[in-house]
Write an enzyme that holds these catalytic residues in place. Structure first.
Site, PDB file in Angstrom:
ATOM      1  N   GLY A  87     120.510 -21.312  27.481  1.00 14.99           N
ATOM      2  CA  GLY A  87     119.785 -20.618  28.401  1.00 14.99           C
ATOM      3  C   GLY A  87     119.503 -21.633  29.649  1.00 14.99           C
ATOM      4  CB  ALA A  88     116.496 -21.582  31.981  1.00 14.28           C
ATOM      5  CB  ALA A 138     116.114 -24.886  34.243  1.00 19.04           C
ATOM      6  CE  LYS A 184     105.381 -27.312  28.068  1.00 20.97           C
ATOM      7  NZ  LYS A 184     106.365 -27.109  27.686  1.00 20.97           N
ATOM      8  CG  ASN A 225     102.683 -20.126  27.654  1.00 22.00           C
ATOM      9  OD1 ASN A 225     102.229 -20.932  28.416  1.00 22.00           O
ATOM     10  ND2 ASN A 225     104.066 -20.286  27.191  1.00 22.00           N
TER      11      ASN A 225
HETATM   12  O1  PAF Z   1     106.192 -21.774  28.929  1.00 27.40           O
HETATM   13  C1  PAF Z   1     105.719 -22.099  29.828  1.00 27.40           C
HETATM   14  O2  PAF Z   1     106.110 -21.060  30.826  1.00 27.40           O
HETATM   15  C2  PAF Z   1     105.674 -23.510  30.642  1.00 27.40           C
HETATM   16  O3  PAF Z   1     105.718 -24.400  29.303  1.00 27.40           O
HETATM   17  C3  PAF Z   1     104.288 -23.595  31.387  1.00 27.40           C
HETATM   18  C4  PAF Z   1     103.950 -25.114  31.503  1.00 27.40           C
HETATM   19  C5  PAF Z   1     103.156 -22.876  30.657  1.00 27.40           C
HETATM   20  C6  PAF Z   1     104.611 -23.010  32.674  1.00 27.40           C
HETATM   21  O4  PAF Z   1     104.738 -21.771  32.901  1.00 27.40           O
END
Ligand code: PAF
Length: 297
Positions: free
Chosen positions: A9-10, A123, A178, A186
C-alpha cells in the site's frame, strides 16, 4: 539484502522504493499476482522509477527480511499462507497502525527474529503506479522477541534507505504512544467525517480531551510513563501537523472499507477490561464504528 514487502500500500510502496534505491533486491507480495511485474514511480525530493517482481516464490524462499505492511486486520490471513515458504532465519518486520495483531500469531512465528516498527512518514498511493512521499518523518524500530534483539543491524539497513530510524529496545512504549494518538484522532474524524484539523474546534476538542483522559488511565496501568499533559500536547501537535489530512479511519469509512478499530480502540478496551477499568467514551466510539461497519460492509 533480499527483501520482500508484504502489502505494498502507501507505506509498503514507499519503503519498497527507498530500499531498492539503496541497492537492495526488493520484491512485492500482494493478494493480486497478475501481472508478475510492477512499475512504481516515487514522487519525493528526488523522483525515481522502480520495477519490482510480484509474488515471486523463489524470492520469498531467499528472503532475508520480510516487511509486513498490510493493515493490522489483514496480518493473519496475509502472513500464515506464506510461512511454509520462509526460512527460519527470515526476519519478520511488522509496520502497521494499531496493536495486538501479532499476539495471536506468536506460536506460528516465534522461531523467526521479529521486529516491530512505527513510522511518521506520510505516503499517498494515488494509483497502482505512483507513490507520493507526502511528509518526512522518522521510524522507531525494536524487537518483539529475543531473536529480534539480535537484529539491531536492521536499523542501519533502514536508516541508510529512508532516515531517520532509531533503535528502540522498548518499542512497545512507542507503539502505545502511537496507539494513544490514533485513539484520540481516528474514530472521531471518521464519525464526524472531518479532517484532522477540525478536531481543534472547541465542541469536538472536548471529546479529544475526554478520550485522552481515559487513555491515560490505561497507559498508567500498562506501566507507560507519559504524563496526561504530554499525551494531550502530543495529540494536539499531531492534529496541527496533519490538520489538512484525513485520518486513515476517516478514509476507510468514506470508502466503505473495513477499519482498524479492533486494533486501535478495540485493543485499548481489551487492556482496559484486563485492568478492570471502564472507558465509556472510547467504548461508545468503538460501538459507533463497528455499527457503521456492520451497516456498510
Ligand atoms: O492513522 C492516521 O491517519 C495517522 O496515524 C494519524 C497520525 C492519525 C494522522 O492522520
Amino acid at each position: 539484502m533480499n527483501i520482500t514487502i508484504l502489502g505494498p500500500g502507501a507505506v509498503g510502496s514507499l519503503w519498497a522504493c527507498y530500499l531498492q534505491k539503496a541497492g537492495h533486491n526488493v520484491c512485492l507480495w500482494t493478494r493480486n499476482s497478475i501481472p508478475s511485474e510492477q512499475s512504481l514511480s516515487l514522487s519525493a525530493n528526488e523522483n525515481s522509477s522502480h520495477q519490482f517482481k510480484i509474488n515471486d516464490k523463489q524470492a520469498l524462499i531467499d528472503c532475508d527480511l520480510l516487511v509486513i505492511t498490510v493493515k493490522a486486520w489483514q496480518v493473519e490471513s496475509a502472513l500464515l499462507p506464506l510461512l511454509p515458504l520462509l526460512s527460519k532465519e527470515t526476519i519478520l518486520l511488522f509496520m502497521h497502525n494499531g496493536m495486538g495483531a501479532i499476539d495471536n500469531l506468536k506460536e506460528h512465528i516465534n522461531h523467526h527474529p521479529i521486529l516491530q516498527a512505527t513510522t511518521t512518514h506520510g505516503a499517498l498511493k494515488e494509483n497502482n503506479t505512483n507513490v507520493i512521499h507526502t511528509g518526512y518523518g522518522n521510524t522507531s524500530l525494536g524487537p518483539f522477541n529475543p531473536l529480534g534483539k539480535q537484529c539491531q543491524f536492521i536499523q542501519d539497513v533502514l536508516n541508510h534507505s529512508l532516515p531517520s530510524v532509531d533503535w528502540n529496545p522498548e518499542i512497545n512504549i512507542a507503539l502505545w504512544k502511537k496507539l494513544a494518538i490514533n485513539c484520540a484522532i481516528n474514530p472521531l474524524t471518521a464519525i464526524h467525517q472531518c479532517k484532522n484539523g477540525q478536531l481543534e474546534q472547541l465542541d469536538i476538542h472536548q471529546y479529544v480531551v475526554s478520550i485522552c483522559s481515559e487513555v491515560h488511565e490505561i497507559l498508567q496501568k500498562e506501566g507507560i510513563e507519559w504524563s496526561y499533559s504530554e499525551l494531550l500536547s502530543s495529540v494536539n501537535q499531531v492534529i496541527k501537523a496533519t490538520s489538512a489530512n484525513y485520518s486513515s479511519m476517516n478514509r476507510d469509512c468514506f470508502y466503505q472499507r473495513k477499519t482498524e478499530i479492533d486494533f486501535i480502540t478495540g485493543y485499548l478496551l481489551k487492556r482496559a477490561k484486563f485492568h478492570g477499568i471502564s472507558a465509556p467514551i472510547n467504548q461508545s466510539l468503538y460501538n459507533q464504528i463497528k455499527q457503521f461497519e456492520e451497516n456498510t460492509l
